[in-house]
Design an enzyme around this catalytic site. Structure first.
Site, mmCIF file in Angstrom:
data_model
loop_
_atom_site.group_PDB
_atom_site.id
_atom_site.type_symbol
_atom_site.label_atom_id
_atom_site.label_comp_id
_atom_site.label_asym_id
_atom_site.label_seq_id
_atom_site.Cartn_x
_atom_site.Cartn_y
_atom_site.Cartn_z
ATOM 1 N N THR A 346 0.823 -1.222 0.000
ATOM 2 C CA THR A 346 0.000 0.000 0.000
ATOM 3 C C THR A 346 0.860 1.278 0.000
ATOM 4 O O THR A 346 2.069 1.216 0.144
ATOM 5 C CB THR A 346 -0.922 0.022 1.233
ATOM 6 O OG1 THR A 346 -0.129 -0.274 2.375
ATOM 7 C CG2 THR A 346 -2.016 -1.002 1.134
ATOM 8 N N ASP A 347 0.184 2.417 -0.129
ATOM 9 C CA ASP A 347 0.889 3.705 -0.180
ATOM 10 C C ASP A 347 0.864 4.389 1.175
ATOM 11 O O ASP A 347 0.809 5.615 1.265
ATOM 12 C CB ASP A 347 0.213 4.636 -1.193
ATOM 13 C CG ASP A 347 -0.015 3.968 -2.510
ATOM 14 O OD1 ASP A 347 0.958 3.451 -3.056
ATOM 15 O OD2 ASP A 347 -1.159 3.953 -2.988
ATOM 16 N N SER A 372 1.369 8.620 5.090
ATOM 17 C CA SER A 372 0.590 8.619 3.862
ATOM 18 C C SER A 372 1.547 9.043 2.760
ATOM 19 O O SER A 372 2.002 10.185 2.746
ATOM 20 C CB SER A 372 -0.577 9.589 3.992
ATOM 21 O OG SER A 372 -1.253 9.658 2.779
ATOM 22 N N ARG A 373 1.877 8.105 1.856
ATOM 23 C CA ARG A 373 3.005 8.380 0.962
ATOM 24 C C ARG A 373 2.689 9.288 -0.214
ATOM 25 O O ARG A 373 3.510 10.079 -0.597
ATOM 26 C CB ARG A 373 3.631 7.071 0.473
ATOM 27 C CG ARG A 373 4.306 6.372 1.611
ATOM 28 C CD ARG A 373 5.264 5.307 1.195
ATOM 29 N NE ARG A 373 5.592 4.553 2.387
ATOM 30 C CZ ARG A 373 4.984 3.441 2.769
ATOM 31 N NH1 ARG A 373 4.055 2.920 2.009
ATOM 32 N NH2 ARG A 373 5.302 2.851 3.891
ATOM 33 N N VAL A 374 1.524 9.177 -0.808
ATOM 34 C CA VAL A 374 1.271 10.055 -1.953
ATOM 35 C C VAL A 374 0.228 11.123 -1.642
ATOM 36 O O VAL A 374 0.078 12.083 -2.389
ATOM 37 C CB VAL A 374 0.810 9.255 -3.199
ATOM 38 C CG1 VAL A 374 1.931 8.436 -3.752
ATOM 39 C CG2 VAL A 374 -0.382 8.392 -2.883
#
Ligand code: ATP
Ligand code: MG
Length: 528
Positions: A346-347, A372-374
């Site tokens: 997941t991102d 939360s990466r993006v």
């Protein structure tokens, strides 16, 4: 009476079976579909069938009584079949027919507002679903060239997420935590917040207790969320085969809406149960067990599912599928097999801490362990301006808080940081099923980061927040529009907002100047 009804039902199924058999025999004699297999054994969700040499991997097989199964283990002399219906009615020696197709599910607008099982049967008593279109449950993920970056935010309505862990449309954000830490509540609140935002939601409950599902359905109904939501349910006592196909079938339904250009949110609740059901099936089919007795392809099980969530580019309609997979950890062990697999797929992850839950900090999001990466790229300017200072101040507070617990004597500055941090924590708390609109969130966060809550006692923070939100009505329409769009405020407009806040907060101000609260804002809060 009951017996005769059951006999009638059996007879009509038998007739159907015979009709189907006849049609197979007359049509396409060369493709092997007229083969008739026999059940060798049947037990706990799987059946062993022989006599179908032409059957392909994942082909749907038909058993007497209108029960379907998926050909899963294709061996030289026999086939291991995952049963999708009540296998207790089957006996060794029963006939099995090929259907020549893979498992598919009905898709379409008719599904909105309905509760179905993965086979497409209605569970809400509102009658059969008539849909003209069916799509296979397993489909390839969109190609890289068909995707575009995540740029639009998906507002959850929860301050702690929208400000600190923003989620973008097309992102896959894992929700993880021990049992009973509020995982489902976060996902349901996010669904409730999509009301009127032109987002279709799909909620997929996998192997849950009927009582939990009933509670969720009641919440969705109470907040009129069924106007834009499809619910897919498998319960704890369903065959494990249904649990296994449920998330794929739900994703296909989501993809149908995405391909028509819509933004879709899908919740898988939860993938731990999904992995367990898959392990059960694999062990029954005598596939070799690996780590934690899961089969070797367990990573592929979830990666092929979550790869299907994306944001399509404009040539492909511009729709998006945002996934919120849920996973249960045991004893806060984030590094167990399934959680680490999902973290890497997941991102980002939202980690819910049982300690915070016990302290009454709800939603119990542990900001330090979550990421939360993006989503940050999709976050609107209005949020972005406040989130930096907020994150920093909160992190400083958490560090100092653990230190201060040992009774250490702290200097005035550290005390201020703690006071400010306590107010951040109080403001990030939010009751269940009460998603906040964007403008309300931003005005609260602005008040917080400018240190205006610091002069208010912790016990009146909730009323103070309500007053600040009510004060929005007194602002001029362009400012309110700017807040609603989460656009960046000009200095002048920002000042007007802060003036309004100061006025409405006047009655809540601490009268006792002794206490640790200082009137000037602290440094971490003055960035914006
Ligand atoms: P399970 O492991 O059983 O699936 P879960 O992690 O999904 O549990 P929930 O069912 O969402 O947890 O919530 C657990 C309990 O906490 C519920 O009784 C719910 O009402 C309560 N709860 C969750 N979030 C909040 C909140 N923000 N405010 C108040 N109560 C909450
Ligand atoms: Mg739950």
């Amino acid at each position: 009476m009951k017996l005769s009804f059951e006999n009638e039902l059996k007879q009509s199924y038998q007739q159907l079976f015979e009709q189907f058999k006849h049609s197979r025999e007359t049509a396409q004699p060369s493709c092997g579909l007229q083969e008739i297999g026999t059940v060798k054994s049947v037990s706990a969700g799987v059946a062993i069938v022989d006599g179908l040499p032409g059957a392909g991997f994942e082909e749907l097989l038909l058993f007497p009584g209108n029960i379907h199964g998926i050909a899963f283990n294709i061996d030289e002399h026999e086939i291991g079949v995952i049963m999708l219906g009540d296998y207790s009615l089957l006996n060794a020696g029963d006939e099995v027919l090929r259907t020549g197709r893979v498992m598919d599910v009905a898709v379409g607008n008719d599904l909105i507002g309905r509760v179905i099982d993965p086979i497409g049967r209605a569970l809400d008593g509102k009658g059969q679903i008539f849909s003209t279109q069916r799509m296979p449950i397993e489909r390839p993920a969109p190609a890289i060239m068909a995707r575009s970056p995540v740029t639009e935010p998906l507002q959850t309505g929860l301050k702690v997420l929208d400000a600190l862990l923003p989620i973008g449309r097309g992102q896959r954000e894992l929700i993880m935590g021990d049992r009973q830490t509020g995982k489902t509540s976060i996902a349901i609140d996010t669904i409730l917040n999509q009301k009127g935002k032109d987002v279709i939601c799909v909620y997929c409950a996998i192997g849950q207790k009927a009582a939990s599902v009933a509670k969720i359905l009641a919440t969705l109904k109470l907040h009129n969320a069924f106007d834009y939501t499809v619910v897919m349910v498998t319960e704890g006592n369903d065959p494990p085969g249904l649990d296994y196909i449920a998330p794929y079938a739900a994703t296909t339904i989501g993809e149908f809406f995405m391909s028509s250009g819509k933004d879709v949110l899908i919740v898988y609740d939860d993938l731990t149960q999904h992995a367990r059901s898959y392990r059960e099936l694999s062990l029954l089919l005598r596939r070799p067990p690996g780590r934690e007795a899961f089969p070797g392809d367990i990573f592929y099980l979830h990666s092929r599912l979550l790869e299907r969530s994306t944001h399509l580019n404009d040539e492909n309609g511009g729709g998006s599928l945002t996934a919120l997979p849920i996973i249960e950890t045991e004893e806060q062990n984030m590094s167990a097999y399934i959680p680490t697999n999902l973290i890497s797929i997941t991102d980002g992850q939202i980690y819910l801490s049982p300690t915070l839950f016990a302290l009454g900090v709800l939603p119990a999001v542990d900001v330090g362990k979550s990421v939360s990466r993006v989503g940050g790229k999709a976050q609107r300017a209005g949020f972005r301006k406040v989130s930096g200072a907020l994150k920093l101040a909160y992190a400083q507070f958490e560090e100092l808080e653990s230190f201060a617990r040992f009774g250490a004597r702290l200097d005035a500055n550290s005390l201020l940081t703690i006071e400010h941090g306590q107010r951040i924590r109080a403001c990030l708390k939010q009751a269940e099923s009460r998603p906040l609109p964007v403008a309300a969130q931003i005005v609260i966060l602005l008040t917080l980061t400018n240190g205006l809550f610091d002069t208010i006692s912790l016990s009146s923070i909730n009323e103070a927040q309500t007053a600040v939100v009510a004060g929005l009505a007194s602002l001029s329409p362009p400012i309110v529009a700017c807040l609603e769009q989460a656009d960046s405020l000009t200095d002048d407009n920002k000042q007007q907002v802060l003036n309004m806040v100061k006025t409405v907060l006047q009655p809540f101000m601490l009268t006792d100047p002794q206490l640790p609260l200082k009137t000037q804002p602290i440094s971490a809060g003055t960035h914006e």
